[in-house]
Scaffold this active site. Sequence first.
Site, short mmCIF file in Angstrom:
data_model
loop_
_atom_site.label_atom_id
_atom_site.label_comp_id
_atom_site.label_asym_id
_atom_site.label_seq_id
_atom_site.Cartn_x
_atom_site.Cartn_y
_atom_site.Cartn_z
N ASP A 1 0.86 -1.19 0.00
CA ASP A 1 0.00 0.00 0.00
C ASP A 1 0.89 1.24 0.00
O ASP A 1 1.65 1.46 0.95
CB ASP A 1 -0.90 -0.02 1.24
CG ASP A 1 -2.02 1.00 1.17
OD1 ASP A 1 -2.13 1.70 0.15
OD2 ASP A 1 -2.78 1.10 2.15
N ASP B 1 -2.91 2.50 -6.08
CA ASP B 1 -1.89 2.58 -5.03
C ASP B 1 -1.79 1.36 -4.12
O ASP B 1 -1.04 1.39 -3.14
CB ASP B 1 -2.11 3.82 -4.18
CG ASP B 1 -3.45 3.84 -3.47
OD1 ASP B 1 -4.31 3.00 -3.81
OD2 ASP B 1 -3.65 4.68 -2.59
N GLU B 2 -2.49 0.28 -4.42
CA GLU B 2 -2.35 -0.90 -3.57
C GLU B 2 -2.65 -2.17 -4.36
O GLU B 2 -3.40 -2.16 -5.34
CB GLU B 2 -3.24 -0.81 -2.33
CG GLU B 2 -4.72 -0.73 -2.63
CD GLU B 2 -5.57 -0.77 -1.37
OE1 GLU B 2 -5.31 -1.60 -0.49
OE2 GLU B 2 -6.50 0.07 -1.28
#
Length: 360
Positions: free
Chosen positions: A13, A107-108
């Site tokens: 993350d 983003d993860e």
Amino acid sequence: MDSPAPRKIIHVDMDAFYASVEQRDDPALRGLPIAVGGGGPRGVVATCSYEARAFGVRSAMPGARARRLCPDLLFVKPRFDVYRAVSAQVRDIFSRFTDIIQPLSLDEAYLDVTVNKAGIASATRIAQDIRALIRAETGLTASAGVSYNKLIAKLASDQNKPDGICVVRPGEGAAFIAAMPVRRIHGVGPVTARRMQALGIETGADLRARDIAFLQAHFGSAADFYYRAARGEDDRPVRERQSRKSVSVEDTFFDDLTDRDALVAELDRIAASLWTRIEKAQAWGRTVVLKVKFADFRIITRSRSFAAPVRAPDQLAQAGRELLLAQLPLPMGARLLGLGVHNLEGEEDADRGAQLALAL
């Protein structure tokens, strides 16, 4: 017969991704409370820096409220082309270790490194290597959770943020969950957490102490998930990217809603959260869909389609309100409201944000 060896799952993350990219690219923003998103009356915070989070600013928060909490907050217009480019850099780093990657958003992502390209036996070492490469090649930091299943890995990645790593080994999952407030368990949203607290369930240990019959009586079809989660169990595989049909957010209420203003206020909150998810996943849709579940569990859906994808938060919220107001007065109280966009169009890799329809 021997039990299969535990899987090795990493959840990576990026730390305050959009805001960190902006601070990286503009030194004048470093160390300041910033929010990426809209600061106007209908603006929504997509993400914010850790300096802003210290004031209580959070993702999906209306811009006006964020400004009240942090008067010095600086709003920065999002640059999704840049975020997508950085995300692609990070994805390339992942692919050096495994092809079994499940992105949740820009983003993860989950990675299954049980068998990996580098032939490294330690998932912890792989996570450390990935984090070091992300820092070296993008100038950004990422946090990672390492465990034997997706549920624990995701919870672990949030444990030592920012720029941290947390490892939960086989046999440690139940204890890890036991010490955790139920509101932190992925899949237990704020409304469900409040229902659990009203039943005396504050922690994972409290949840584990309830038997399956009790959970079924109070939480219906979700009971099995909660029962297994409290024991650190999750057998979902890491799935490679799949095409998504829609993005939606819904919320179940502790008390059925009948009042017009209360219904509109809840729908506006849901619309703000949905817009944040739409922007994060870059998943634009032409059709806005309203979902209402009544006290008797009957469900209705209403929709409105546009000629082009919805690309403004006020357009989304207004469409949702109009669909709702057309149904008033409701024949009985609403126990759930949901809002979504369908007929997704026009964005490469629009499937980046999997699992975006989890109830809040």
